[in-house]
Design a protein around this motif. Structure first.
Motif, PDB file in Angstrom:
ATOM      1  N   ARG A  13       0.898  -1.220   0.210  1.00 18.09           N
ATOM      2  CA  ARG A  13      -0.018   0.068   0.140  1.00 18.09           C
ATOM      3  C   ARG A  13       0.847   1.205   0.033  1.00 18.09           C
ATOM      4  N   SER A  57       1.401   2.106  -3.920  1.00 14.11           N
ATOM      5  CA  SER A  57       0.177   2.389  -4.854  1.00 14.11           C
ATOM      6  C   SER A  57      -0.517   3.546  -4.253  1.00 14.11           C
ATOM      7  N   LYS A  62      -4.566  -2.089  -2.006  1.00 14.82           N
ATOM      8  CA  LYS A  62      -4.844  -2.509  -3.421  1.00 14.82           C
ATOM      9  C   LYS A  62      -5.007  -4.147  -3.221  1.00 14.82           C
ATOM     10  N   TYR A  88      -9.579  -1.084  -4.776  1.00 13.56           N
ATOM     11  CA  TYR A  88      -8.256  -0.377  -4.713  1.00 13.56           C
ATOM     12  C   TYR A  88      -8.646   1.279  -3.985  1.00 13.56           C
ATOM     13  N   ASN A 144     -14.521   2.295  -6.450  1.00 14.54           N
ATOM     14  CA  ASN A 144     -12.927   1.800  -6.206  1.00 14.54           C
ATOM     15  C   ASN A 144     -12.914   0.410  -6.409  1.00 14.54           C
ATOM     16  N   ILE A 176      -3.709   3.318  -9.371  1.00 15.04           N
ATOM     17  CA  ILE A 176      -3.952   2.330  -8.373  1.00 15.04           C
ATOM     18  C   ILE A 176      -5.017   1.401  -8.661  1.00 15.04           C
ATOM     19  N   GLY A 177      -5.855   1.688  -9.793  1.00 17.07           N
ATOM     20  CA  GLY A 177      -6.868   0.750 -10.252  1.00 17.07           C
ATOM     21  C   GLY A 177      -6.312  -0.108 -11.516  1.00 17.07           C
TER      22      GLY A 177
END
Length: 462
Positions: A180, A183, A187, A212, A234, A334-335
Protein backbone atom coordinates in the motif's frame (compact mmCIF):
# COMPACT_ATOMS: atom_id res chain seq x y z
CA UNK A 1 9.29 -2.90 25.41
CA UNK A 2 9.76 -1.47 21.90
CA UNK A 3 7.54 -2.60 18.97
CA UNK A 4 10.31 -4.71 17.39
CA UNK A 5 10.83 -6.65 20.63
CA UNK A 6 7.09 -7.22 20.94
CA UNK A 7 6.97 -8.52 17.39
CA UNK A 8 9.86 -10.94 18.00
CA UNK A 9 8.29 -12.14 21.25
CA UNK A 10 4.93 -12.74 19.58
CA UNK A 11 6.64 -14.70 16.79
CA UNK A 12 8.49 -16.87 19.31
CA UNK A 13 5.25 -17.50 21.25
CA UNK A 14 3.72 -18.77 18.00
CA UNK A 15 6.66 -20.85 16.76
CA UNK A 16 7.84 -22.53 19.99
CA UNK A 17 4.56 -24.44 20.67
CA UNK A 18 4.50 -25.54 17.02
CA UNK A 19 8.08 -26.83 17.30
CA UNK A 20 7.15 -28.82 20.42
CA UNK A 21 3.93 -30.28 19.01
CA UNK A 22 5.07 -30.92 15.44
CA UNK A 23 8.04 -32.16 13.47
CA UNK A 24 10.60 -29.43 12.84
CA UNK A 25 13.30 -29.27 10.18
CA UNK A 26 15.99 -26.74 9.41
CA UNK A 27 17.26 -26.68 5.84
CA UNK A 28 20.15 -25.09 3.97
CA UNK A 29 20.53 -24.92 0.19
CA UNK A 30 23.70 -24.10 -1.72
CA UNK A 31 23.31 -23.13 -5.38
CA UNK A 32 26.59 -21.89 -6.87
CA UNK A 33 26.33 -21.04 -10.56
CA UNK A 34 28.23 -19.55 -13.49
CA UNK A 35 26.60 -17.01 -15.81
CA UNK A 36 27.32 -15.61 -19.24
CA UNK A 37 25.31 -12.88 -21.00
CA UNK A 38 25.70 -9.89 -23.30
CA UNK A 39 23.61 -7.50 -21.18
CA UNK A 40 25.68 -4.35 -20.52
CA UNK A 41 26.11 -3.03 -17.00
CA UNK A 42 24.12 0.08 -16.11
CA UNK A 43 24.94 3.48 -14.64
CA UNK A 44 24.03 4.62 -11.11
CA UNK A 45 21.05 6.66 -12.39
CA UNK A 46 19.46 3.70 -14.20
CA UNK A 47 15.78 2.88 -13.61
CA UNK A 48 15.25 -0.92 -13.55
CA UNK A 49 12.27 -2.54 -15.26
CA UNK A 50 10.42 -5.86 -15.27
CA UNK A 51 12.89 -7.47 -17.69
CA UNK A 52 15.73 -6.68 -15.26
CA UNK A 53 13.80 -8.28 -12.41
CA UNK A 54 13.05 -11.38 -14.50
CA UNK A 55 16.72 -11.76 -15.43
CA UNK A 56 17.76 -11.26 -11.80
CA UNK A 57 15.34 -13.87 -10.47
CA UNK A 58 16.41 -16.47 -13.05
CA UNK A 59 19.76 -16.67 -11.27
CA UNK A 60 19.45 -18.56 -7.97
CA UNK A 61 20.70 -17.31 -4.64
CA UNK A 62 24.03 -18.89 -3.78
CA UNK A 63 22.75 -19.63 -0.29
CA UNK A 64 19.32 -20.00 1.25
CA UNK A 65 18.04 -21.50 4.44
CA UNK A 66 15.00 -21.73 6.59
CA UNK A 67 12.66 -23.76 8.73
CA UNK A 68 9.76 -26.13 8.22
CA UNK A 69 7.29 -27.15 10.91
CA UNK A 70 4.70 -29.85 10.16
CA UNK A 71 1.73 -30.81 12.35
CA UNK A 72 -0.58 -33.38 10.81
CA UNK A 73 -1.94 -31.88 7.59
CA UNK A 74 -0.53 -28.43 8.37
CA UNK A 75 2.83 -26.96 7.48
CA UNK A 76 4.68 -23.74 8.30
CA UNK A 77 7.55 -22.94 5.93
CA UNK A 78 9.92 -19.98 5.70
CA UNK A 79 13.01 -19.52 3.53
CA UNK A 80 15.60 -16.73 3.47
CA UNK A 81 17.59 -16.41 0.25
CA UNK A 82 20.89 -14.54 0.36
CA UNK A 83 21.49 -13.39 -3.21
CA UNK A 84 23.62 -10.67 -4.71
CA UNK A 85 22.32 -7.17 -4.05
CA UNK A 86 20.02 -6.09 -6.89
CA UNK A 87 21.67 -2.81 -7.90
CA UNK A 88 25.18 -4.32 -7.69
CA UNK A 89 23.97 -7.12 -9.95
CA UNK A 90 22.77 -4.60 -12.56
CA UNK A 91 25.84 -2.34 -12.34
CA UNK A 92 28.46 -5.07 -12.76
CA UNK A 93 29.50 -7.72 -15.28
CA UNK A 94 29.45 -10.92 -13.26
CA UNK A 95 30.31 -14.50 -14.14
CA UNK A 96 28.89 -16.06 -10.97
CA UNK A 97 26.17 -15.58 -8.39
CA UNK A 98 28.60 -14.67 -5.64
CA UNK A 99 27.31 -11.61 -3.70
CA UNK A 100 30.05 -9.29 -4.96
CA UNK A 101 29.98 -5.50 -4.75
CA UNK A 102 30.90 -2.91 -7.36
CA UNK A 103 32.19 -0.48 -4.73
CA UNK A 104 33.57 -2.59 -1.87
CA UNK A 105 35.49 -5.76 -1.14
CA UNK A 106 32.74 -6.72 1.32
CA UNK A 107 29.83 -8.91 0.16
CA UNK A 108 26.71 -7.09 -1.09
CA UNK A 109 23.61 -9.00 0.07
CA UNK A 110 20.10 -8.25 -1.13
CA UNK A 111 17.94 -7.45 1.90
CA UNK A 112 14.55 -7.71 0.19
CA UNK A 113 13.62 -11.02 1.81
CA UNK A 114 11.93 -13.30 2.59
CA UNK A 115 10.47 -14.02 -0.85
CA UNK A 116 9.07 -17.35 0.29
CA UNK A 117 7.13 -18.08 3.46
CA UNK A 118 3.69 -19.49 4.13
CA UNK A 119 1.32 -21.54 6.25
CA UNK A 120 -0.69 -24.23 4.50
CA UNK A 121 -3.12 -26.98 5.36
CA UNK A 122 -4.27 -29.73 3.00
CA UNK A 123 -6.71 -32.64 3.21
CA UNK A 124 -8.79 -34.61 0.72
CA UNK A 125 -11.45 -31.90 0.34
CA UNK A 126 -9.67 -28.62 1.02
CA UNK A 127 -6.45 -26.67 0.74
CA UNK A 128 -5.53 -23.34 2.29
CA UNK A 129 -2.38 -21.26 1.95
CA UNK A 130 -1.54 -17.98 3.65
CA UNK A 131 1.72 -16.16 3.02
CA UNK A 132 4.10 -15.32 0.19
CA UNK A 133 4.80 -17.61 -2.78
CA UNK A 134 4.26 -17.99 -6.53
CA UNK A 135 0.67 -18.53 -7.75
CA UNK A 136 -0.79 -19.75 -11.03
CA UNK A 137 -4.13 -20.69 -12.57
CA UNK A 138 -4.95 -23.19 -15.27
CA UNK A 139 -2.95 -25.48 -17.50
CA UNK A 140 -1.74 -22.80 -19.93
CA UNK A 141 1.72 -21.29 -19.52
CA UNK A 142 0.19 -17.92 -18.62
CA UNK A 143 -3.22 -16.93 -17.27
CA UNK A 144 -4.99 -13.60 -17.73
CA UNK A 145 -5.95 -13.73 -14.03
CA UNK A 146 -2.95 -14.98 -12.02
CA UNK A 147 0.36 -16.11 -13.53
CA UNK A 148 3.55 -17.47 -12.01
CA UNK A 149 5.76 -15.02 -13.95
CA UNK A 150 6.26 -12.66 -11.00
CA UNK A 151 8.47 -13.65 -8.04
CA UNK A 152 5.65 -13.94 -5.50
CA UNK A 153 2.24 -12.76 -4.34
CA UNK A 154 1.19 -12.02 -0.76
CA UNK A 155 -1.97 -14.07 -0.64
CA UNK A 156 -4.74 -16.05 0.97
CA UNK A 157 -5.67 -19.05 -1.20
CA UNK A 158 -8.53 -21.50 -0.52
CA UNK A 159 -9.58 -24.56 -2.53
CA UNK A 160 -12.62 -26.70 -1.76
CA UNK A 161 -13.94 -29.75 -3.60
CA UNK A 162 -16.89 -32.09 -3.19
CA UNK A 163 -17.99 -35.25 -4.93
CA UNK A 164 -20.49 -35.15 -7.79
CA UNK A 165 -22.20 -38.14 -9.47
CA UNK A 166 -19.49 -38.40 -12.12
CA UNK A 167 -16.71 -36.12 -10.96
CA UNK A 168 -16.28 -33.32 -8.46
CA UNK A 169 -17.36 -29.75 -7.87
CA UNK A 170 -14.69 -27.13 -7.27
CA UNK A 171 -14.62 -23.82 -5.48
CA UNK A 172 -11.55 -21.57 -5.29
CA UNK A 173 -11.10 -18.26 -3.51
CA UNK A 174 -8.04 -16.05 -3.39
CA UNK A 175 -7.02 -12.65 -2.07
CA UNK A 176 -3.78 -10.95 -3.12
CA UNK A 177 -2.62 -7.73 -1.51
CA UNK A 178 -0.10 -5.24 -2.90
CA UNK A 179 2.24 -2.92 -1.02
CA UNK A 180 0.00 0.00 0.00
CA UNK A 181 3.00 2.35 0.41
CA UNK A 182 3.70 2.06 -3.34
CA UNK A 183 0.20 2.35 -4.74
CA UNK A 184 -0.86 5.27 -2.55
CA UNK A 185 -3.39 3.18 -0.66
CA UNK A 186 -4.55 -0.40 -0.19
CA UNK A 187 -4.88 -2.54 -3.32
CA UNK A 188 -6.41 -6.02 -3.04
CA UNK A 189 -7.30 -8.51 -5.77
CA UNK A 190 -10.12 -10.86 -4.76
CA UNK A 191 -11.27 -13.80 -6.85
CA UNK A 192 -13.58 -16.76 -6.67
CA UNK A 193 -14.18 -19.63 -9.08
CA UNK A 194 -16.83 -22.30 -9.38
CA UNK A 195 -16.14 -25.39 -11.43
CA UNK A 196 -16.82 -28.96 -12.36
CA UNK A 197 -14.17 -31.55 -13.16
CA UNK A 198 -14.00 -35.20 -14.16
CA UNK A 199 -11.33 -37.31 -15.84
CA UNK A 200 -11.80 -35.70 -19.26
CA UNK A 201 -13.39 -32.29 -18.67
CA UNK A 202 -12.91 -29.26 -16.49
CA UNK A 203 -15.06 -26.11 -16.71
CA UNK A 204 -14.77 -23.09 -14.41
CA UNK A 205 -16.37 -19.68 -14.17
CA UNK A 206 -15.01 -16.96 -11.92
CA UNK A 207 -14.85 -13.28 -11.13
CA UNK A 208 -11.98 -11.08 -10.02
CA UNK A 209 -12.47 -7.85 -8.12
CA UNK A 210 -9.58 -5.38 -7.76
CA UNK A 211 -10.46 -3.18 -4.77
CA UNK A 212 -8.27 -0.10 -4.69
CA UNK A 213 -7.89 2.95 -2.45
CA UNK A 214 -10.01 1.33 0.27
CA UNK A 215 -9.90 -1.92 2.20
CA UNK A 216 -12.33 -4.69 1.13
CA UNK A 217 -15.57 -4.89 3.09
CA UNK A 218 -17.91 -7.84 3.58
CA UNK A 219 -19.60 -7.16 0.26
CA UNK A 220 -16.24 -7.60 -1.45
CA UNK A 221 -15.26 -10.64 0.62
CA UNK A 222 -18.53 -12.55 0.28
CA UNK A 223 -17.62 -15.89 -1.31
CA UNK A 224 -20.81 -16.21 -3.40
CA UNK A 225 -21.47 -12.64 -4.46
CA UNK A 226 -21.53 -11.54 -8.08
CA UNK A 227 -18.96 -8.75 -8.01
CA UNK A 228 -20.17 -7.11 -11.20
CA UNK A 229 -23.58 -6.37 -9.71
CA UNK A 230 -22.37 -4.80 -6.46
CA UNK A 231 -21.64 -1.53 -8.31
CA UNK A 232 -19.08 -0.46 -5.74
CA UNK A 233 -16.78 2.47 -6.34
CA UNK A 234 -13.00 1.90 -6.19
CA UNK A 235 -13.50 -1.48 -7.82
CA UNK A 236 -12.32 -2.97 -11.12
CA UNK A 237 -14.08 -6.24 -11.95
CA UNK A 238 -13.32 -8.94 -14.51
CA UNK A 239 -15.02 -12.26 -15.30
CA UNK A 240 -13.28 -15.42 -16.53
CA UNK A 241 -14.47 -18.58 -18.26
CA UNK A 242 -11.97 -21.45 -18.65
CA UNK A 243 -12.18 -25.01 -19.92
CA UNK A 244 -10.00 -28.10 -20.43
CA UNK A 245 -11.00 -31.09 -22.57
CA UNK A 246 -8.94 -34.29 -22.80
CA UNK A 247 -9.30 -36.62 -25.78
CA UNK A 248 -6.97 -39.59 -25.36
CA UNK A 249 -3.41 -38.16 -25.41
CA UNK A 250 -4.44 -34.67 -26.57
CA UNK A 251 -5.82 -31.94 -24.32
CA UNK A 252 -7.38 -28.71 -25.59
CA UNK A 253 -7.78 -25.77 -23.24
CA UNK A 254 -8.65 -22.10 -23.19
CA UNK A 255 -9.41 -19.09 -21.05
CA UNK A 256 -11.43 -15.93 -21.71
CA UNK A 257 -11.23 -12.95 -19.34
CA UNK A 258 -13.63 -10.05 -19.86
CA UNK A 259 -12.61 -6.70 -18.42
CA UNK A 260 -15.20 -4.38 -19.97
CA UNK A 261 -17.92 -4.64 -22.63
CA UNK A 262 -19.43 -1.49 -24.08
CA UNK A 263 -23.03 -1.88 -25.23
CA UNK A 264 -24.21 -0.09 -28.35
CA UNK A 265 -26.61 1.86 -26.12
CA UNK A 266 -23.74 3.29 -24.05
CA UNK A 267 -22.03 6.58 -24.79
CA UNK A 268 -18.60 6.90 -26.35
CA UNK A 269 -17.33 8.06 -22.94
CA UNK A 270 -18.04 4.65 -21.38
CA UNK A 271 -15.18 2.27 -20.74
CA UNK A 272 -14.15 0.56 -24.00
CA UNK A 273 -14.47 -3.17 -24.60
CA UNK A 274 -11.45 -5.00 -23.21
CA UNK A 275 -10.67 -8.70 -22.83
CA UNK A 276 -7.96 -11.31 -23.16
CA UNK A 277 -8.07 -14.89 -24.38
CA UNK A 278 -5.82 -17.91 -24.79
CA UNK A 279 -6.43 -21.13 -26.74
CA UNK A 280 -4.05 -24.05 -26.80
CA UNK A 281 -3.54 -27.77 -26.98
CA UNK A 282 -1.13 -30.23 -25.42
CA UNK A 283 -0.10 -33.56 -26.91
CA UNK A 284 1.19 -36.16 -24.47
CA UNK A 285 3.64 -38.20 -26.56
CA UNK A 286 4.78 -40.59 -23.85
CA UNK A 287 4.06 -41.32 -20.20
CA UNK A 288 6.57 -41.05 -17.40
CA UNK A 289 7.08 -40.38 -13.73
CA UNK A 290 7.08 -36.84 -12.33
CA UNK A 291 10.40 -35.21 -11.51
CA UNK A 292 11.23 -35.63 -7.81
CA UNK A 293 14.57 -33.83 -7.45
CA UNK A 294 15.23 -30.33 -6.08
CA UNK A 295 14.35 -27.22 -8.06
CA UNK A 296 14.84 -23.53 -7.44
CA UNK A 297 13.09 -22.48 -4.23
CA UNK A 298 10.41 -20.20 -5.68
CA UNK A 299 9.18 -22.60 -8.38
CA UNK A 300 9.28 -25.63 -6.09
CA UNK A 301 6.67 -24.09 -3.77
CA UNK A 302 4.33 -22.64 -6.40
CA UNK A 303 0.57 -23.12 -6.05
CA UNK A 304 -1.55 -23.97 -9.07
CA UNK A 305 -5.18 -25.04 -9.04
CA UNK A 306 -6.29 -28.54 -10.09
CA UNK A 307 -6.03 -29.31 -13.80
CA UNK A 308 -6.32 -32.32 -16.08
CA UNK A 309 -2.59 -32.21 -16.77
CA UNK A 310 -0.63 -35.27 -15.64
CA UNK A 311 3.01 -34.72 -14.74
CA UNK A 312 5.74 -36.88 -16.22
CA UNK A 313 6.65 -38.03 -19.72
CA UNK A 314 7.14 -36.12 -22.97
CA UNK A 315 4.63 -33.55 -24.16
CA UNK A 316 4.34 -30.75 -26.70
CA UNK A 317 2.14 -27.68 -26.34
CA UNK A 318 1.04 -24.82 -28.59
CA UNK A 319 -0.78 -21.70 -27.34
CA UNK A 320 -1.98 -18.40 -28.72
CA UNK A 321 -2.76 -15.36 -26.56
CA UNK A 322 -4.47 -12.09 -27.45
CA UNK A 323 -4.89 -9.10 -25.15
CA UNK A 324 -6.91 -6.17 -26.46
CA UNK A 325 -5.77 -2.57 -26.43
CA UNK A 326 -7.40 -1.44 -23.17
CA UNK A 327 -7.10 -4.65 -21.10
CA UNK A 328 -6.12 -4.16 -17.41
CA UNK A 329 -6.25 -0.37 -17.68
CA UNK A 330 -7.98 2.37 -15.68
CA UNK A 331 -7.73 6.14 -15.45
CA UNK A 332 -5.91 5.94 -12.11
CA UNK A 333 -2.69 4.00 -11.53
CA UNK A 334 -3.92 2.26 -8.40
CA UNK A 335 -6.91 0.86 -10.33
CA UNK A 336 -4.84 -0.94 -12.97
CA UNK A 337 -4.38 -4.73 -12.82
CA UNK A 338 -0.71 -4.37 -11.92
CA UNK A 339 1.38 -5.63 -9.01
CA UNK A 340 4.27 -3.43 -7.79
CA UNK A 341 7.47 -4.37 -5.96
CA UNK A 342 9.63 -1.89 -4.07
CA UNK A 343 13.35 -2.59 -3.58
CA UNK A 344 15.76 -1.36 -0.96
CA UNK A 345 19.07 -1.07 -2.86
CA UNK A 346 22.54 0.33 -2.26
CA UNK A 347 22.76 2.23 -5.54
CA UNK A 348 20.36 3.59 -8.19
CA UNK A 349 17.30 5.22 -6.65
CA UNK A 350 17.27 4.01 -3.06
CA UNK A 351 13.68 2.70 -3.42
CA UNK A 352 13.08 1.74 -7.09
CA UNK A 353 9.66 0.32 -7.96
CA UNK A 354 9.15 -2.41 -10.59
CA UNK A 355 5.62 -3.19 -11.72
CA UNK A 356 4.29 -6.35 -13.37
CA UNK A 357 0.86 -7.76 -14.15
CA UNK A 358 -1.18 -10.11 -12.01
CA UNK A 359 -1.94 -12.15 -15.10
CA UNK A 360 -0.62 -12.06 -18.68
CA UNK A 361 2.98 -10.80 -18.33
CA UNK A 362 3.11 -8.92 -21.64
CA UNK A 363 0.16 -6.72 -20.78
CA UNK A 364 -2.41 -5.09 -23.07
CA UNK A 365 -2.32 -4.58 -26.85
CA UNK A 366 -0.29 -7.68 -27.64
CA UNK A 367 -0.42 -11.17 -29.10
CA UNK A 368 1.75 -14.15 -28.27
CA UNK A 369 2.21 -17.52 -29.97
CA UNK A 370 4.03 -20.13 -27.90
CA UNK A 371 5.37 -23.58 -28.76
CA UNK A 372 6.83 -25.64 -25.94
CA UNK A 373 8.44 -29.02 -25.37
CA UNK A 374 8.44 -30.52 -21.87
CA UNK A 375 9.97 -33.73 -20.57
CA UNK A 376 9.88 -35.20 -17.09
CA UNK A 377 11.23 -38.37 -15.55
CA UNK A 378 12.07 -39.14 -11.95
CA UNK A 379 15.56 -37.64 -12.33
CA UNK A 380 15.21 -35.24 -15.28
CA UNK A 381 13.10 -32.14 -15.94
CA UNK A 382 13.43 -30.25 -19.24
CA UNK A 383 11.39 -27.34 -20.61
CA UNK A 384 11.98 -25.40 -23.83
CA UNK A 385 9.62 -22.66 -25.08
CA UNK A 386 9.67 -20.49 -28.20
CA UNK A 387 7.52 -17.34 -28.09
CA UNK A 388 6.60 -14.95 -30.89
CA UNK A 389 5.46 -11.69 -29.32
CA UNK A 390 3.77 -8.83 -31.19
CA UNK A 391 3.42 -5.78 -28.93
CA UNK A 392 1.38 -2.79 -30.05
CA UNK A 393 2.06 0.85 -29.32
CA UNK A 394 -0.42 1.09 -26.42
CA UNK A 395 0.91 0.16 -22.97
CA UNK A 396 -0.53 0.12 -19.46
CA UNK A 397 0.88 3.64 -19.01
CA UNK A 398 -0.90 5.04 -22.08
CA UNK A 399 -3.73 7.54 -21.47
CA UNK A 400 -7.04 5.98 -20.48
CA UNK A 401 -9.68 8.65 -20.93
CA UNK A 402 -12.37 9.58 -23.46
CA UNK A 403 -12.54 9.70 -26.37
CA UNK A 404 -11.48 6.07 -26.64
CA UNK A 405 -10.30 4.60 -29.91
CA UNK A 406 -13.17 2.60 -31.48
CA UNK A 407 -10.58 0.14 -32.86
CA UNK A 408 -10.04 -1.58 -29.52
CA UNK A 409 -9.01 -5.11 -30.61
CA UNK A 410 -5.35 -4.34 -31.30
CA UNK A 411 -2.45 -4.54 -31.46
CA UNK A 412 -1.99 -0.92 -32.52
CA UNK A 413 0.64 0.10 -35.04
CA UNK A 414 3.57 0.46 -34.89
CA UNK A 415 4.00 -3.14 -33.76
CA UNK A 416 7.22 -4.44 -32.23
CA UNK A 417 7.92 -8.12 -32.94
CA UNK A 418 10.14 -10.21 -30.66
CA UNK A 419 11.22 -13.83 -30.73
CA UNK A 420 12.00 -15.26 -27.28
CA UNK A 421 13.57 -18.67 -26.67
CA UNK A 422 13.80 -19.94 -23.09
CA UNK A 423 14.88 -23.23 -21.60
CA UNK A 424 15.70 -24.88 -18.31
CA UNK A 425 16.87 -28.34 -17.37
CA UNK A 426 17.41 -30.19 -14.09
CA UNK A 427 19.20 -33.47 -13.51
CA UNK A 428 18.86 -34.97 -10.04
CA UNK A 429 21.98 -36.92 -9.15
CA UNK A 430 20.28 -37.92 -5.90
CA UNK A 431 17.49 -36.74 -3.63
CA UNK A 432 19.46 -33.70 -2.43
CA UNK A 433 21.70 -32.80 -5.39
CA UNK A 434 20.69 -31.42 -8.78
CA UNK A 435 22.59 -30.04 -11.75
CA UNK A 436 20.80 -27.29 -13.67
CA UNK A 437 21.11 -25.16 -16.78
CA UNK A 438 18.86 -22.28 -17.82
CA UNK A 439 18.98 -19.77 -20.61
CA UNK A 440 17.12 -17.07 -22.51
CA UNK A 441 17.65 -15.70 -26.03
CA UNK A 442 15.70 -12.68 -27.31
CA UNK A 443 15.60 -11.31 -30.86
CA UNK A 444 13.94 -7.89 -31.00
CA UNK A 445 15.38 -4.45 -31.66
CA UNK A 446 18.63 -6.08 -30.51
CA UNK A 447 19.78 -9.57 -29.59
CA UNK A 448 20.10 -10.43 -25.89
CA UNK A 449 21.17 -13.73 -24.41
CA UNK A 450 21.95 -15.17 -21.01
CA UNK A 451 22.87 -18.65 -19.76
CA UNK A 452 23.27 -19.94 -16.23
CA UNK A 453 24.82 -23.27 -15.18
CA UNK A 454 25.22 -24.63 -11.68
CA UNK A 455 24.07 -27.15 -9.09
CA UNK A 456 21.73 -27.29 -6.11
CA UNK A 457 22.72 -29.06 -2.90
CA UNK A 458 20.25 -29.35 -0.06
CA UNK A 459 21.14 -30.09 3.56
CA UNK A 460 18.73 -30.99 6.35
CA UNK A 461 20.13 -29.92 9.69
CA UNK A 462 17.48 -31.33 12.00
Amino acid sequence: MNPLSKCCLSLLMLIIPLMILGSTGLHVTLSPSLSLDNIPSVASNYVPDLEDLDRYMRIPAIFSGGMEIAIGNSQLYVNMDLRQEFSDYLMGDWLSNLPLSTTSFLPAIDVNFPRLGYFERRDSNSFISLGRRKLGLGVSTYSFVISNFLPYFDHLWIELNGQAKSGEYLYDFFAVSADRTISGGPKTLLGHRFGYMNENLKVTFGEENLVYGVYPDLQDLGPFLIYHHTYQSNSNVTATLAAEVKLSDVMAYGEFTLDDFRLTSESSNSNPTAFGWVAGFLWRISDGRPYTGPKLDESEHEIRDKTLLQDGGLRVRMEHYHSTTYLYNRGTNIGKFTYPYRFNVLHLDSWPVITGFYGFPYGPDSTLTLIGIEYESQNVSLKIAAELLRAGSVTIDSPYSPPFDPEWYGPKKPITTSFILTGEGFYAANQNTTLFVAGKLTFSRKVDFGINVGFIRMFSLL
